[in-house]
Each structure stands twice: as C-alpha cells, then as structure tokens.
Motif scaffolding. Structure first.
Motif, PDB file in Angstrom:
ATOM      1  N   TYR A 179      74.783  20.883   4.484  1.00 58.86           N
ATOM      2  CA  TYR A 179      74.608  19.716   5.343  1.00 58.86           C
ATOM      3  C   TYR A 179      75.156  19.974   6.745  1.00 58.86           C
ATOM      4  O   TYR A 179      74.517  19.647   7.757  1.00 58.86           O
ATOM      5  CB  TYR A 179      75.300  18.501   4.722  1.00 58.86           C
ATOM      6  N   LYS A 180      76.340  20.582   6.809  1.00 55.95           N
ATOM      7  CA  LYS A 180      76.939  20.861   8.122  1.00 55.95           C
ATOM      8  C   LYS A 180      76.059  21.808   8.940  1.00 55.95           C
ATOM      9  O   LYS A 180      75.881  21.610  10.146  1.00 55.95           O
ATOM     10  CB  LYS A 180      78.334  21.463   7.929  1.00 55.95           C
ATOM     11  N   ALA A 181      75.514  22.827   8.275  1.00 55.27           N
ATOM     12  CA  ALA A 181      74.647  23.785   8.975  1.00 55.27           C
ATOM     13  C   ALA A 181      73.381  23.097   9.478  1.00 55.27           C
ATOM     14  O   ALA A 181      72.941  23.326  10.620  1.00 55.27           O
ATOM     15  CB  ALA A 181      74.295  24.941   8.038  1.00 55.27           C
ATOM     16  N   TRP A 182      72.800  22.234   8.653  1.00 57.04           N
ATOM     17  CA  TRP A 182      71.591  21.501   9.041  1.00 57.04           C
ATOM     18  C   TRP A 182      71.890  20.550  10.199  1.00 57.04           C
ATOM     19  O   TRP A 182      71.121  20.446  11.151  1.00 57.04           O
ATOM     20  CB  TRP A 182      71.054  20.738   7.824  1.00 57.04           C
ATOM     21  N   LYS A 183      73.016  19.860  10.115  1.00 52.45           N
ATOM     22  CA  LYS A 183      73.378  18.897  11.148  1.00 52.45           C
ATOM     23  C   LYS A 183      73.579  19.601  12.496  1.00 52.45           C
ATOM     24  O   LYS A 183      73.193  19.087  13.555  1.00 52.45           O
ATOM     25  CB  LYS A 183      74.679  18.194  10.734  1.00 52.45           C
ATOM     26  N   LYS A 184      74.155  20.795  12.423  1.00 49.85           N
ATOM     27  CA  LYS A 184      74.450  21.526  13.646  1.00 49.85           C
ATOM     28  C   LYS A 184      73.176  21.969  14.358  1.00 49.85           C
ATOM     29  O   LYS A 184      73.075  21.886  15.590  1.00 49.85           O
ATOM     30  CB  LYS A 184      75.311  22.758  13.314  1.00 49.85           C
ATOM     31  N   ARG A 185      72.211  22.439  13.588  1.00 56.58           N
ATOM     32  CA  ARG A 185      70.980  22.932  14.223  1.00 56.58           C
ATOM     33  C   ARG A 185      69.959  21.826  14.471  1.00 56.58           C
ATOM     34  O   ARG A 185      68.967  22.014  15.193  1.00 56.58           O
ATOM     35  CB  ARG A 185      70.352  24.051  13.397  1.00 56.58           C
ATOM     36  N   GLY A 186      70.178  20.656  13.854  1.00 61.67           N
ATOM     37  CA  GLY A 186      69.217  19.566  14.005  1.00 61.67           C
ATOM     38  C   GLY A 186      68.019  19.781  13.108  1.00 61.67           C
ATOM     39  O   GLY A 186      67.787  20.879  12.602  1.00 61.67           O
ATOM     40  N   GLY A 187      67.276  18.751  12.877  1.00 60.03           N
ATOM     41  CA  GLY A 187      66.104  18.875  12.008  1.00 60.03           C
ATOM     42  C   GLY A 187      65.808  17.566  11.321  1.00 60.03           C
ATOM     43  O   GLY A 187      66.539  16.576  11.462  1.00 60.03           O
ATOM     44  N   SER A 188      64.720  17.561  10.598  1.00 63.02           N
ATOM     45  CA  SER A 188      64.272  16.335   9.941  1.00 63.02           C
ATOM     46  C   SER A 188      64.994  16.139   8.603  1.00 63.02           C
ATOM     47  O   SER A 188      65.620  17.051   8.074  1.00 63.02           O
ATOM     48  CB  SER A 188      62.761  16.397   9.691  1.00 63.02           C
ATOM     49  N   ARG A 189      64.854  14.955   8.097  1.00 66.10           N
ATOM     50  CA  ARG A 189      65.402  14.639   6.770  1.00 66.10           C
ATOM     51  C   ARG A 189      64.759  15.540   5.701  1.00 66.10           C
ATOM     52  O   ARG A 189      65.439  16.044   4.802  1.00 66.10           O
ATOM     53  CB  ARG A 189      65.121  13.158   6.477  1.00 66.10           C
ATOM     54  N   GLU A 190      63.460  15.734   5.835  1.00 65.59           N
ATOM     55  CA  GLU A 190      62.729  16.552   4.869  1.00 65.59           C
ATOM     56  C   GLU A 190      63.218  18.004   4.896  1.00 65.59           C
ATOM     57  O   GLU A 190      63.293  18.661   3.844  1.00 65.59           O
ATOM     58  CB  GLU A 190      61.224  16.511   5.168  1.00 65.59           C
ATOM     59  N   GLU A 191      63.576  18.498   6.062  1.00 66.87           N
ATOM     60  CA  GLU A 191      64.072  19.881   6.156  1.00 66.87           C
ATOM     61  C   GLU A 191      65.387  20.054   5.419  1.00 66.87           C
ATOM     62  O   GLU A 191      65.608  21.056   4.741  1.00 66.87           O
ATOM     63  CB  GLU A 191      64.209  20.276   7.632  1.00 66.87           C
TER      64      GLU A 191
END
Length: 623
Positions: A179-191
């Motif tokens: 989650y932290k990695a996704w939040k940092k790079r940004g992206g959609s909920r589906e990603e």
C-alpha cells in the motif's frame, strides 16, 4: 483532552455508553499525523462480543508494533445508537481517535459467523462508505474481510475489496508495504487491488468472473487477467512460538462475554470430526512451546489485572504438555494470586477432571460433554472418535469427583440419521442420569443429578466432508425435535433431565448463507434494507424479512440448502486452497457412508494435504 465523537446528550440516553468511549486500559494511542497508514479493525457485532475475540487483539498488537501504522478498533453500534447516528448523520468512528472510519486507509472486518453479514452492511452504511466495492473511489478505505467465514467469501463478494484467507499474522505487513509503495507512486484503486491480489492469501473478488449454468450451478470461475492467481492459498503460521501475541491486551471497562485473559495453547485439531469446519481449515494442528505460554500467561495477567485465564484451543486435552502447563498455572497463579483457570474444550477423562477439581469450585460448575450423536453408529459416521464406554466412564468419573450437573451437546439432522439414532439421544441422556443413582446416597455430591441435553441443527459447511450433502428442511428439523422431545419425556429419569434446542429458522438461514454464491449477496443487501441487523440476537431476528428478500431476488433457498452436490460440481469456494484437498474431503465423505472411523492425526496420517505447510503435528517425531 480527547474530543469524543458523541455528545453528552447522546451518551446519557443510550445503553452502555462505555461501548463507544475508548480510552480502555492498554489501548494504543498514536498521533494520526505521524503515521503513513490508518487501519480500522472491526468486529461486526456489539462491543461485548467483539472485545472477547482474541484474533482482533493479536492483529491490533501486531500492526501497532509498526511505527508507520496506527490500528484502531470499532464494533457494531447497538440499535439505540444506530438510530441516533442515522437521524443525526454521525459517521461511524474508531474508538481510539474517535475519528470517522471513512477517512482511514483500511477497514478490516472479521467474519466469525454467518449471522453477522447484515452487520457488515451496517458498519459500511454508518461509516458512509458505499456498500458495494464497485462504487468506491480513492476517497474511500479499502475494505478487507477475514476469519472463518472468509473460507466461502462469495455471498459477500460484492461488498469487500479484499478477503484475507488464512491467519492474520502472515501477510498483513506485506500488504501494508504494498500500500505504501502504491500510495507513493500514485495510481488507481484498481491498480492497488491488482498488486494486492499477487500477495499469497489475498483474494480480490472484482478480479474474477463467475458464469452459471441455466440451472444455477457454477459453470466457470476464472481470473480476469493472467497475473491473477487461479487458486488463493491459505496462509498459515507454522511456528506459533515465534510469532505475534499480545502481552498487554486491551481491558474493557464494562463486563464482556469473555472477561478474562485468553492464552491460545495451540491451533488446529487432530480429531477430524467430519462436520467441523474449524477442524479442517485450521489444519495442521500446531502447539505453542510451554515456555512461550508461561511467559505470556504471566505478562497478560500482570498487565491486565484479570482474575481468570482461559486456555484456548479446539481440543485442549490434545495439547501434549497440558499437565505441565496447568500445574504451573495452578502453582504460580491459582494458589498465589487466586486466579481462576478455565479449561474449555476438554475431553472428559481422569486427568482432565483432576485438573478441573483443582481449578474450579465444583459446587458452582457443570461439566460439558459433546457426544454430538445419540448412537455409536452416528458417532462413527461423523468420526467423533468417542465411544459409549468413554462417555459413561467420563460421567462416572465426574459424579465421583463431586459434580452433579452435566451438559450434553448433540446435533439433529446429521447425514444418514434415523429416528432410532435420534431416540438414542434420549436414551443416552437417561443412562447418564441413571449412572448417578448407582452411587450410594451418602457418597453422591447432591440429592439429584441435573442432565441438560441441548441439540443444535446440523448445517453443512465448506471444506468439510459433508459440504456436498443436503441440509434438512425446517419441517424435517421440527419433526425430529418434536420426536426427541417426546422421547425425553418417556425416559425413566425424566425428572433429572432437561432438553433445549436451537432455532429452526436461524438454522435455515445459516445453511443458506454458508454455502451461498455471489448471487446470495443480493439477498443480504435486500434483507439489510428491510431492517435486518443483529440476526444472531433472537429479539432482532426477522426471518420473514429474509424470505421477502429471497423472493424479490428470485432466489430459492432450497437450491443452496436442500440439494446434494456431485463431486465434479464447481463449488463457490473451490478456488481456495485450504490445505485439505477436495480428494481427501470426498474420501472422508465416502468413509462416512460406510460408517468407518478415520484415526486421528497422531495415530496415523490420513493424507489430508496439510503436510505442505511443513509444520505442526504432520512432522512430530521427525528429525
């Protein structure tokens, strides 16, 4: 001073306001601004029930050990506060910070029983989070479901973003890092959900497609992308003596159902009862080291001030070092600190009774036996591993040891059951009462014996050898209960016997939800919109509303409850690898039809498939 989510005028007019205040002893407080992830852990039932559940205490302690995560708790508001929150548009909040749950990153719910499903929707609704996962945006938390009912997540598939299949100590840290990695790079909920689905044990319903035959059976169940796993593998802690456990569990300010320290001595069960879902999905049986248990017993008693400690497991008698553990607890805490030691799930034998005499006030307690069936034939069918001789010798040991109250638990509606088997329940109850009166009057612990026999109604569950069988109809259950009630009254010792039974309609609904598929979600939503909540509480259970919701959805409950499945039918939970193989479960089903007993795991390996976890009873005695 902490600002409360509820004003004084609300708190003064609702029942037990302490349910909603937080601030309990040992609760964890962090600055929300100092963490990267806010995580809400929920038990979708009233506070007194949820605070008694060890699983949330473990995950709460484990996640709060991370400096970057703040884990808080919440429970279902009781009906009085539920009405006020809807009227005043107050969003549901977490106990520690009193902040709205809708502002958190994750909302995780434990699904302990099917009757909490409408409360799942209550939690989402009061939190002002869209009920359906497909309608949520980046503004909403990711909703996770776990616990025993997650082994068939399909009835709730529309309402959860992720299901966690297995034990909570295993991959939550990996999910937080993802989650932290996704939040940092940004992206959609589906990603994010696609990344989460790659973590072992996490099931994302939106990434799978189900198709059906015209008759309602599942035709196919497939992932929507190549990198989404076809099978979701249960996650297991192989070493229970080097894992997370709370030294400082949260202490409630009001009396809760289990108002004591809980010491989990092992997980899993060696017995292999064919009706028992927990005995299958929690395999393999794994024990905690004696020194681990001694340490945590002391830590938890000193950090909480509780005056009772309960040894938790599916079958406490099977813990190999039970005698050493109980001796230590009695000497260190029972005698010195006057701490009461509770030993549930014991097989009644001479050793168990000797221990119980030391830790209980015999005059105030009753002993519990669970023969499950009234005849030896039926006990062999369900692989109970208990003979009539075992039952009688245990009862006699109890009577001679000072007990004169015995509770007996049975099931009605077991596969292959006859009226003769049912009558056996009355006869067995009578015979146990008769045993008491063979003791000379001057040596009996009381003038009379009190034998209380209770029957629940059998519900076939996923990942059991009986997952393919038809459940009895309500009419069949009612007929069997009446028959047994008459037989109880016919017994010679009827004045020493009492008989209780479970609710018919509740059983019918439990069976419908237990083996439901995705289409059942529409019924759950319909029932909730009609006001169904707290279905496990008899005063709030409205089966007629459920029937209306089934009719409006065009769903016949008998398709899920009253039908025999074939081996090659795709079951809604077949995509989950729970360790026990489908081949093993079918083999056990066939063994039940032959009335053959399968030895327990310590006597002989039955080849269930759980050796893949490389731990526990499967490897006892090996170098």
């Amino acid at each position: 001073m902490r600002k409360l989510a509820l004003s004084d005028d609300i708190l003064l007019k609702i029942e037990k306001p302490a349910r909603y205040l937080g601030n309990e002893y040992n609760a964890v407080y962090k600055d929300p601004a100092s963490v990267d992830i806010r995580f809400a852990m929920c038990f979708p039932d009233v506070y007194e029930i949820g605070m008694s559940y060890l699983g949330i205490q473990i995950i709460y302690d484990m996640l709060n050990k991370r400096e970057d995560v703040y884990c808080e708790r919440l429970y279902s508001p009781w009906m009085d506060l539920d009405a006020v929150m809807r009227e005043r548009n107050i969003p549901l909040f977490a106990l520690e910070s009193q902040d709205p749950v809708k502002d958190f990153d994750f909302l995780a719910m434990t699904l302990q029983y099917e009757m909490c499903y409408t409360n799942v929707l209550q939690i989402l609704d009061l939190s002002q989070i869209p009920l359906k996962a497909s309608e949520r945006t980046l503004e909403h938390p990711f909703v996770i479901g776990g616990g025993p009912c997650a082994y068939n997540p399909e009835p709730l598939a529309d309402f959860f973003d992720i299901f966690y299949i297995g034990e909570g100590e295993t991959v939550y840290y990996e999910l937080m890092d993802c989650y932290k990695a996704w939040k940092k790079r940004g992206g959609s909920r589906e990603e994010f959900l696609k990344e989460a689905a790659k973590i072992p044990g996490l099931y994302v319903p939106s990434l799978y497609k189900v198709s059906y035959y015209p008759d309602g059976r599942i035709e196919s169940f497939e992932p929507l992308a190549e990198d989404v796993p076809k099978k979701v593998e249960k996650q297991v802690v192989t070493d229970l003596s080097h894992t997370y456990y709370p030294s400082n569990p949260v202490v409630p300010f009001i009396k809760v159902t289990q108002d004591r320290v809980v010491l989990e001595i092992q997980r899993g069960c060696i017995r292999g009862c064919r009706f028992c879902q927990a005995g299958n999905v929690y395999r393999p049986n794994r024990e905690r080291d004696l020194e681990f248990l001694k340490k945590y017993a002391r830590d938890m008693l000193l950090s909480t001030g509780h005056e009772e400690i309960s040894l938790s497991s599916l079958s406490s008698s099977d813990y190999s070092r039970l005698e050493e553990l109980t001796t230590y607890l009695i000497e260190e805490f029972g005698k010195k600190m006057k701490v009461n030691i509770s030993l549930p799930s014991l097989r009644i034998d001479a050793f168990s009774l000797d221990v119980m005499r030391q830790v209980q006030d015999v005059k105030k307690s009753s002993l519990t036996f669970a023969p499950e069936a009234g005849s030896q034939r039926m006990r062999d069918v369900i692989n109970k591993g208990l003979t009539e001789e075992d039952i009688f010798s245990g009862a006699m040991e109890a009577f001679n040891g000072g007990w004169n109250r015995v509770k007996l638990y049975f099931m009605l509606g077991l596969p292959g059951e006859t009226m003769e088997d049912i009558e056996g329940i009355a006869k067995l109850s009578n015979d146990i009462a008769a045993l008491y009166y063979t003791i000379p009057k001057d040596k009996r612990p009381g003038a009379r014996v009190d034998v209380v026999s209770s029957t629940s109604f059998f519900v076939p569950k996923p990942f059991t050898p009986f997952q393919w069988v038809a459940q009895n109809t309500t009419e069949e259950f009612r007929e069997k209960q009446r028959f047994l009630s008459h037989k109880m009254k016919d017994q010679l010792n009827r004045k020493s016997m009492r008989y209780n039974w479970h609710d018919f309609d509740l059983t019918a609904l439990e069976g419908f939800l237990a083996r439901g598929d995705r289409k059942v979600g529409e019924v759950i939503l319909g029932a909730y919109k009609k006001g169904c909540m707290f279905d496990s509480w008899s005063e709030y259970f409205y089966y007629d509303r459920w029937v209306e919701a089934m009719n409006e959805a065009g769903i016949d409950p008998a398709f899920y409850t009253g039908r025999v499945r074939e081996y090659d039918e795709i079951l809604p939970w077949d995509f989950i690898d729970a360790g026990v193989t489908k081949e093993f479960l079918w083999r056990e089903y066939e063994q039940s039809q032959k009335e053959l007993v399968t030895p327990n795991c310590r006597m002989q390996c039955s080849g269930c498939g759980c050796r893949v976890y490389e731990g526990g009873v499967c490897f006892e005695g090996e170098n």
